[in-house]
Design a protein around this motif. Sequence first.
Motif, PDB file in Angstrom:
ATOM      1  N   ASP A   1      -9.635   0.939  -5.990  1.00  0.00           N
ATOM      2  CA  ASP A   1      -8.460   0.357  -5.480  1.00  0.00           C
ATOM      3  C   ASP A   1      -8.436  -0.561  -4.762  1.00  0.00           C
ATOM      4  N   GLY A   2      -7.364  -1.547  -4.862  1.00  0.00           N
ATOM      5  CA  GLY A   2      -7.550  -2.915  -4.022  1.00  0.00           C
ATOM      6  C   GLY A   2      -6.214  -3.503  -3.875  1.00  0.00           C
TER       7      GLY A   2
ATOM      8  N   ILE B   1      -9.686   1.333   0.057  1.00  0.00           N
ATOM      9  CA  ILE B   1      -8.674   0.365  -0.557  1.00  0.00           C
ATOM     10  C   ILE B   1      -9.098  -1.144  -0.261  1.00  0.00           C
TER      11      ILE B   1
ATOM     12  N   TRP C   1       0.568   4.007  -3.158  1.00  0.00           N
ATOM     13  CA  TRP C   1      -0.409   4.919  -2.681  1.00  0.00           C
ATOM     14  C   TRP C   1       0.332   6.079  -1.470  1.00  0.00           C
TER      15      TRP C   1
ATOM     16  N   ASN D   1      -6.059  -1.146  -9.502  1.00  0.00           N
ATOM     17  CA  ASN D   1      -6.969  -0.194  -9.680  1.00  0.00           C
ATOM     18  C   ASN D   1      -8.054  -0.564 -10.816  1.00  0.00           C
TER      19      ASN D   1
ATOM     20  N   ALA E   1      -0.940  -4.562  -5.958  1.00  0.00           N
ATOM     21  CA  ALA E   1      -1.970  -3.311  -5.821  1.00  0.00           C
ATOM     22  C   ALA E   1      -2.680  -3.587  -7.135  1.00  0.00           C
TER      23      ALA E   1
ATOM     24  N   GLY F   1      -1.959   6.077   1.908  1.00  0.00           N
ATOM     25  CA  GLY F   1      -2.729   4.932   1.467  1.00  0.00           C
ATOM     26  C   GLY F   1      -3.147   4.038   2.797  1.00  0.00           C
TER      27      GLY F   1
ATOM     28  N   LYS G   1      -6.423   5.744   4.004  1.00  0.00           N
ATOM     29  CA  LYS G   1      -7.499   5.133   2.941  1.00  0.00           C
ATOM     30  C   LYS G   1      -7.738   3.538   3.224  1.00  0.00           C
ATOM     31  N   ALA G   2      -6.877   2.752   3.682  1.00  0.00           N
ATOM     32  CA  ALA G   2      -7.216   1.417   3.902  1.00  0.00           C
ATOM     33  C   ALA G   2      -7.993   0.957   5.088  1.00  0.00           C
TER      34      ALA G   2
ATOM     35  N   ILE H   1       0.829  -1.400   0.032  1.00  0.00           N
ATOM     36  CA  ILE H   1       0.108   0.014   0.086  1.00  0.00           C
ATOM     37  C   ILE H   1       0.764   1.200  -0.009  1.00  0.00           C
TER      38      ILE H   1
END
Length: 221
Positions: free
Chosen positions: A168-169, A88, A75, A162, A160, A79, A82-83, A71
């Motif tokens: 995103d993931g 994510i 990002w 998109n 990762a 990131g 975000k997770a 991550i």
Amino acid sequence: MAFARSDDFKSPDCRLSFANGLFKARAGSTEPGAKLKFGSTLIFPKSAMTAKTISYRGALVSLQDIVAAVIVEQWGDKGLEKAKAGLIKSPFLPGDGKEARNKKTGDLHGGMGPEVFFIRTQANADRPPVVSASHTAVIPATEKEVYSGCYGFGAINFFAWNHPQNGDGISCGIQSFYKKADGESLGGSGGDPEKWLETVEDTGAAPAATQGGAGASGLFG
């Protein structure tokens, strides 16, 4: 665009589900022209997510540490936030969540429950080697020998991605699976084989360096 990817590593011991996907590729989605993919589901006790038992780049780390590194590489430090906020997609799925259930009946698939989590794995190209591991030999295994419910470990990686619709993931690639012990069969082929497939692409080799796992605690809540 290049996407961050971890090195391959040996997973903690796990229980195998959707084993048929290691032997027969299936369409990765219902979209026209979807690629055929191999894959499986690996079921872990909850403690395996944060236990620092994985030898990785000269240190002992956890599954969550490795995901955090990917991550941050992809990002940046933001990131991680975000997770934690669910922006994510996590590769770690709860054993009593909606993904662990039969879509029609709502019943939990075999081997699932509140005491476990699971990871869906995929291999985009060649079929991953599947072997029976012992102290003296590594022997190619058949579909009869490696079945949903047996125990072992995978050579896996996290990467990762998109997607225009899915955002995103982080997902999990599998290079090979090693059976260590028999277990109670989960029945049939493990349920709907398309459950573990995702519309994502593994974009190649890992970057030359990735960040450490700082800030990984509670990464996905």
